[in-house]
Write a protein that holds these residues in place. Structure first.
Motif, PDB file in Angstrom:
ATOM      1  N   ASP A 119       0.837  -1.195   0.000  1.00 48.50           N
ATOM      2  CA  ASP A 119       0.000   0.000   0.000  1.00 48.50           C
ATOM      3  C   ASP A 119       0.876   1.251   0.000  1.00 48.50           C
ATOM      4  N   ARG A 120       0.987   1.832  -1.137  1.00 46.55           N
ATOM      5  CA  ARG A 120       1.833   3.018  -1.258  1.00 46.55           C
ATOM      6  C   ARG A 120       1.017   4.302  -1.141  1.00 46.55           C
ATOM      7  N   GLY A 121      -0.231   4.216  -0.830  1.00 47.24           N
ATOM      8  CA  GLY A 121      -1.070   5.403  -0.734  1.00 47.24           C
ATOM      9  C   GLY A 121      -1.599   5.791  -2.102  1.00 47.24           C
ATOM     10  N   GLU A 122      -2.232   6.929  -2.161  1.00 47.86           N
ATOM     11  CA  GLU A 122      -2.804   7.388  -3.416  1.00 47.86           C
ATOM     12  C   GLU A 122      -2.419   8.826  -3.664  1.00 47.86           C
ATOM     13  N   LEU A 123      -2.156   9.119  -4.901  1.00 49.72           N
ATOM     14  CA  LEU A 123      -1.749  10.469  -5.240  1.00 49.72           C
ATOM     15  C   LEU A 123      -2.760  11.012  -6.251  1.00 49.72           C
ATOM     16  N   PRO A 124      -3.337  12.184  -5.982  1.00 51.94           N
ATOM     17  CA  PRO A 124      -4.284  12.715  -6.971  1.00 51.94           C
ATOM     18  C   PRO A 124      -3.569  13.080  -8.262  1.00 51.94           C
ATOM     19  N   LYS A 125      -4.253  12.889  -9.373  1.00 51.99           N
ATOM     20  CA  LYS A 125      -3.664  13.291 -10.660  1.00 51.99           C
ATOM     21  C   LYS A 125      -3.515  14.805 -10.682  1.00 51.99           C
ATOM     22  N   PRO A 126      -2.401  15.312 -11.190  1.00 48.40           N
ATOM     23  CA  PRO A 126      -2.229  16.768 -11.205  1.00 48.40           C
ATOM     24  C   PRO A 126      -3.322  17.442 -12.032  1.00 48.40           C
ATOM     25  N   ASP A 127      -3.936  18.456 -11.418  1.00 47.00           N
ATOM     26  CA  ASP A 127      -5.085  19.095 -12.036  1.00 47.00           C
ATOM     27  C   ASP A 127      -4.642  20.386 -12.718  1.00 47.00           C
ATOM     28  N   GLY A 128      -4.770  20.406 -14.035  1.00 48.60           N
ATOM     29  CA  GLY A 128      -4.439  21.630 -14.769  1.00 48.60           C
ATOM     30  C   GLY A 128      -2.959  21.950 -14.775  1.00 48.60           C
ATOM     31  N   ARG A 129      -2.130  20.955 -14.518  1.00 47.22           N
ATOM     32  CA  ARG A 129      -0.683  21.179 -14.541  1.00 47.22           C
ATOM     33  C   ARG A 129      -0.045  20.173 -15.474  1.00 47.22           C
ATOM     34  N   GLY A 181      -1.375  23.617  -6.831  1.00 48.38           N
ATOM     35  CA  GLY A 181       0.036  23.252  -6.990  1.00 48.38           C
ATOM     36  C   GLY A 181       0.197  21.790  -7.312  1.00 48.38           C
ATOM     37  N   PRO A 182       1.401  21.357  -7.532  1.00 43.88           N
ATOM     38  CA  PRO A 182       1.644  19.945  -7.833  1.00 43.88           C
ATOM     39  C   PRO A 182       1.369  19.061  -6.625  1.00 43.88           C
ATOM     40  N   ALA A 183       1.109  17.780  -6.886  1.00 40.73           N
ATOM     41  CA  ALA A 183       1.005  16.815  -5.785  1.00 40.73           C
ATOM     42  C   ALA A 183       2.393  16.662  -5.163  1.00 40.73           C
ATOM     43  N   VAL A 184       2.422  16.388  -3.870  1.00 41.02           N
ATOM     44  CA  VAL A 184       3.712  16.208  -3.196  1.00 41.02           C
ATOM     45  C   VAL A 184       3.734  14.826  -2.563  1.00 41.02           C
ATOM     46  N   VAL A 185       4.740  14.048  -2.916  1.00 42.39           N
ATOM     47  CA  VAL A 185       4.881  12.708  -2.342  1.00 42.39           C
ATOM     48  C   VAL A 185       6.266  12.603  -1.704  1.00 42.39           C
ATOM     49  N   ALA A 186       6.313  11.956  -0.560  1.00 41.71           N
ATOM     50  CA  ALA A 186       7.586  11.891   0.171  1.00 41.71           C
ATOM     51  C   ALA A 186       7.775  10.513   0.777  1.00 41.71           C
ATOM     52  N   SER A 187       9.019  10.239   1.116  1.00 39.12           N
ATOM     53  CA  SER A 187       9.322   9.076   1.957  1.00 39.12           C
ATOM     54  C   SER A 187      10.020   9.603   3.197  1.00 39.12           C
TER      55      SER A 187
END
Lengths: 304, 492
Positions: free
Chosen positions: B319-329, B445-451
């Protein structure tokens, strides 16, 4: 025998004035003695030279730290020795430390160039805590409660410095940075210490004396006794050696020395060195960029 | 219901660094919304009041007192936080009173204090590091050389001398090690266990050791070698010595070898040595392709995550989580890394997914970065261009502020990929710094994903750091590879 090798003017005065003191703080590198609002800081060389500091060899410090079990103990202060927790510390051979005289000043344009260079270097390195970044690189919007409260106070101080000695003499210096901010010595106090040192360096005595008087009147209720002791030293133009040498590097136009000076400044406390440097730069910037009467220029025969 | 708790310590003095550290530790505790430890001056009480953490109990504090002030989600969390603050405030005094904090100025002085020591950690300017390391070796001490900028010829000479003396020279530029359960320099607090690690990469060791620890296993020893050990000139001297040591260590039952791609002849030498070991190995030459097969007792891993999985014998959390698709970027990925090997690992993930990637520290197959527009750009902020004369971003995360702001403003960037490094030596609150830097991000803004590389036993407490990030809308993946995979999935 545990021996003090070097001490500052206020450390020397502490021993001359008091017969007993209380150990109020015990840190890994130092301990603080307090007597009637005066402070003496005993430690190894890593604490650096400063007006309140008395420095001993690392082995001596280790022995002393091992013999002082808790803060709150009593120290006996004699003319030639201090007794703490069964350890006698010989003060008779202590060499006095005083900051070196300010170097001959360079021309205005060159000085401004060096000040801006130091501001540039310092704002990239100063920690996010404290006030230094707010002075050196003000952001568009305050991003913390500290910044919201501190920023107008910093700007009031900046404006007071910028109007110069003659106008400044007519208004009360703003000292509402006293006691403001994180740290054992609040960041605002460190900033004011740095500003006082720089005023001594570039302006002579009038503005420094005015600011010192206002601080002396306000500090007892506004800040901690330890911080007030550092402010009293700064009122006499005495601060930590790295801050002195950083100011001297600016006055002497020694661009090549700035990076190493900054490293030394960064070793004073967590933000204390940076905050003091920011206070000094606030003054140096104002004196480099405004057309105020600058007695030091006339005194030293430097052409504009 | 929110609860404010204050406590006053009369005439209490604690050094500024400790005050800051304790303040941050308390603020990061579960359920704590805001916390501060300040001298009780009128100006500071104004700050605490405005921050909503000063209650009636704190108001009487005077300028010589310390105020502990916090606001928590409920009474239990507030009480627990006050108890932890008390415990932390009492700690340093005991340490100092034992006289244990003397810092010797010379190797000789240190040995007088601790005659049984068998390792010296050398952290001095590069010009002097080899001389100090040599002194240590000649006194019978193993050496961990944290310093960088040591000439290659000196490194070779040191390592040969160490080998001849039956010792090990870790480094130069060795930023991470765990020896006998003791973390050295930038390392995480992980349980003791049966996995040994030999690594030419500090952040690679950290990521693998933390993934293993968070999966319930432990580390026997993690031995850093320095980034140039597997070069032709050095010939893997320290790596080979480390393998000898772990072979002889009965507590070590599985060995992980981590490095950027080594020189081919050195790789052959090392793999030949691996083949003679009675223990199973997982070999991760990150970003490197090897022509020859692995020895019978070894498996290759292409990423740090796969290396950890090789040890654990199972897949890590799917389960790596979910990231929204970048909207309008746009759909570009911008990676801003503190860890060089984590940057390399992310490049592996992008390349494997068929994406063209550019980096200032490119692995084979990636392009060298020339500007950041028009490409998936993965930037190692620990490279010299960013750190010359400045602290490493693991110490000063604000180094990431400007490139992060640039990525936020760049409409072609759809996903920002970040790493957050915890452990000894790292910044006290790196997630807090990310959250601070993200405050000014644009609405779309852009989605932000981190570890987050770390454990709950680290000074920064991994779960608290993760909570800070997720609270600010950052999606946190369980590993760096997972974060990169999530970013890829998002821009597809």
């Amino acid at each position: 025998m545990t021996v003090i090798s070097t001490w500052g003017a206020h450390a020397e005065r502490f021993v001359a004035r008091h017969a007993s003191a209380r150990v109020v703080a015990l840190f890994s590198r130092s301990l603080h003695l307090e007597a009637d609002g005066d402070f003496l800081c005993l430690g190894d060389a890593s604490i650096g030279r400063g007006p309140l500091n008395a420095i001993m060899a690392a082995e001596d410090w280790a022995r002393l730290a091992g013999s002082v079990p808790e803060a709150g103990g009593v120290a006996v202060v004699g003319r030639r020795a201090i007794g703490i927790g069964g350890t006698a510390i010989d003060t008779s051979c202590a060499r006095p430390w005083r900051p070196a005289p300010w170097p001959p000043a360079i021309g205005r344009a060159r000085q401004l160039e060096v000040v801006e260079r130091l501001v540039h270097l310092a704002r990239d390195r100063a920690p996010a805590d404290g006030l230094a970044r707010m002075v050196l690189a003000p952001a568009a919007e305050p991003c913390s409660t500290l910044e919201r409260i501190a920023r107008p106070r910093i700007e009031r101080l900046r404006a007071w410095v910028a109007i110069g000695p003659s106008a400044a003499a007519r208004g009360r210096p703003p000292v509402d940075l006293l006691g403001l901010g994180p740290g054992l010595t609040p960041s605002g106090d460190d900033l004011l210490c740095g500003a006082l040192l720089a005023l001594h360096a570039v302006e002579g005595t009038a503005m420094a004396a005015g600011l010192s008087r206002e601080i002396a009147a306000t500090a007892p209720a506004a800040t901690s006794p330890l911080s007030a002791a550092f402010l009293r030293a700064a009122a006499e133009g005495l601060g930590s050696e790295p801050v002195h040498t950083a100011i001297a590097a600016v006055l002497g136009g020694r661009v090549e020395a700035l990076a190493s000076r900054l490293e030394a400044v960064g070793r004073i406390g967590h933000t204390s060195g940076w905050d003091a440097l920011a206070g000094a730069l606030l003054v140096l910037q104002a004196f480099g960029t405004t057309a105020v009467q600058r007695p030091w220029v006339a005194q030293r025969g430097i052409s504009e | 219901m929110t609860v404010i708790r204050n406590e006053i310590r009369k005439g209490f003095y604690l050094d500024s660094v400790a005050l800051m550290r304790i303040g941050r530790a308390v603020a990061a505790l579960p359920g704590v919304e805001e916390a501060g430890l300040m001298i009780g001056t009128p100006a500071n009480k104004e700050i605490l009041r405005e921050a909503g953490v000063l209650g009636a109990a704190g108001e009487p504090a005077g300028p010589g007192d310390l105020v502990i002030a916090l606001r928590a989600g409920d009474a239990a969390a507030a009480d627990a936080a006050i108890a932890e603050a008390r415990r932390l405030l009492n700690q340093p005094r005991h340490a100092a009173s034992a006289g244990a904090a003397w810092h010797p100025r010379t190797l000789r002085g240190a040995l007088q204090q601790m005659p049984d020591a068998n390792l010296a950690l050398i952290s001095v300017p590069g010009d002097f590091a080899a001389a100090e390391a040599r002194k240590a070796l000649r006194r019978g001490l193993n050496a961990m050389i944290f310093s960088d900028n040591v000439p290659l010829a000196q490194e070779v000479a040191l390592k040969r001398e160490a080998r001849d003396l039956g010792l090990i020279a870790m480094g130069p530029d060795c930023g991470t090690a765990i020896v006998g359960g003791v973390p050295l320099a930038f390392a995480n607090v992980v349980p003791r266990g049966d996995v040994g690690i030999v690594g030419a990469s500090g952040t690679g060791i950290q990521e693998v050791s933390c993934l293993i620890a968070n999966a319930g296993r432990g580390i026997s020893h993690a031995i850093g070698t320095g980034g140039r050990d597997l070069s032709v000139e050095v010939g893997g001297i320290t790596t080979l010595t480390a393998i000898d040591l772990l072979d002889r260590d009965p507590a070590t039952r599985h060995v992980v070898l981590i490095s950027k791609p080594p020189a081919a002849e050195v790789a052959r030498l090392v793999l030949a040595r691996v083949a003679r070991s009675p223990k199973p190995f997982t070999v991760c030459f990150i970003g490197g392709m090897l022509d020859e097969g692995a020895p019978a007792n070894a498996k290759f891993a292409a990423t740090l995550e796969e290396a950890a999985e090789g040890v654990l014998g199972c897949k890590l959390a799917a389960d790596r989580g979910e990231l929204p698709k970048p909207d309008g970027r746009g759909r570009l990925i911008r990676g801003l890394f503190c860890g060089g090997t984590l940057c390399a690992e992310a490049q592996v993930i992008l390349l494997r997914s068929g994406l063209a990637v550019a980096s200032n520290a490119p692995i084979p197959g990636a392009a060298r970065l020339a500007g950041t527009s028009g490409a998936h750009a993965l930037i190692d902020l620990g490279e010299d261009d960013f750190t010359r004369g400045r602290p490493h971003p693991m110490i000063e995360p604000a180094l990431r502020d400007a490139p992060l702001a640039e990525a936020m403003a760049d409409e072609t960037v759809g996903v920002v990929l970040l790493d957050v490094m915890l452990g000894w030596g790292s910044h006290a609150d790196p997630a807090g710094e990310v959250v601070r830097a993200l405050r000014s991000r644009p609405a779309r803004g852009p989605a932000v994903v981190a570890s987050v590389t770390g454990t709950d036993a680290d000074p920064q407490v991994r779960s608290a750091q993760v909570r800070k990030l997720t609270g600010a809308g950052v999606v946190v993946a369980p590993s760096n590879a997972g974060a990169a995979a999530l970013a890829v999935q998002c821009v597809r």
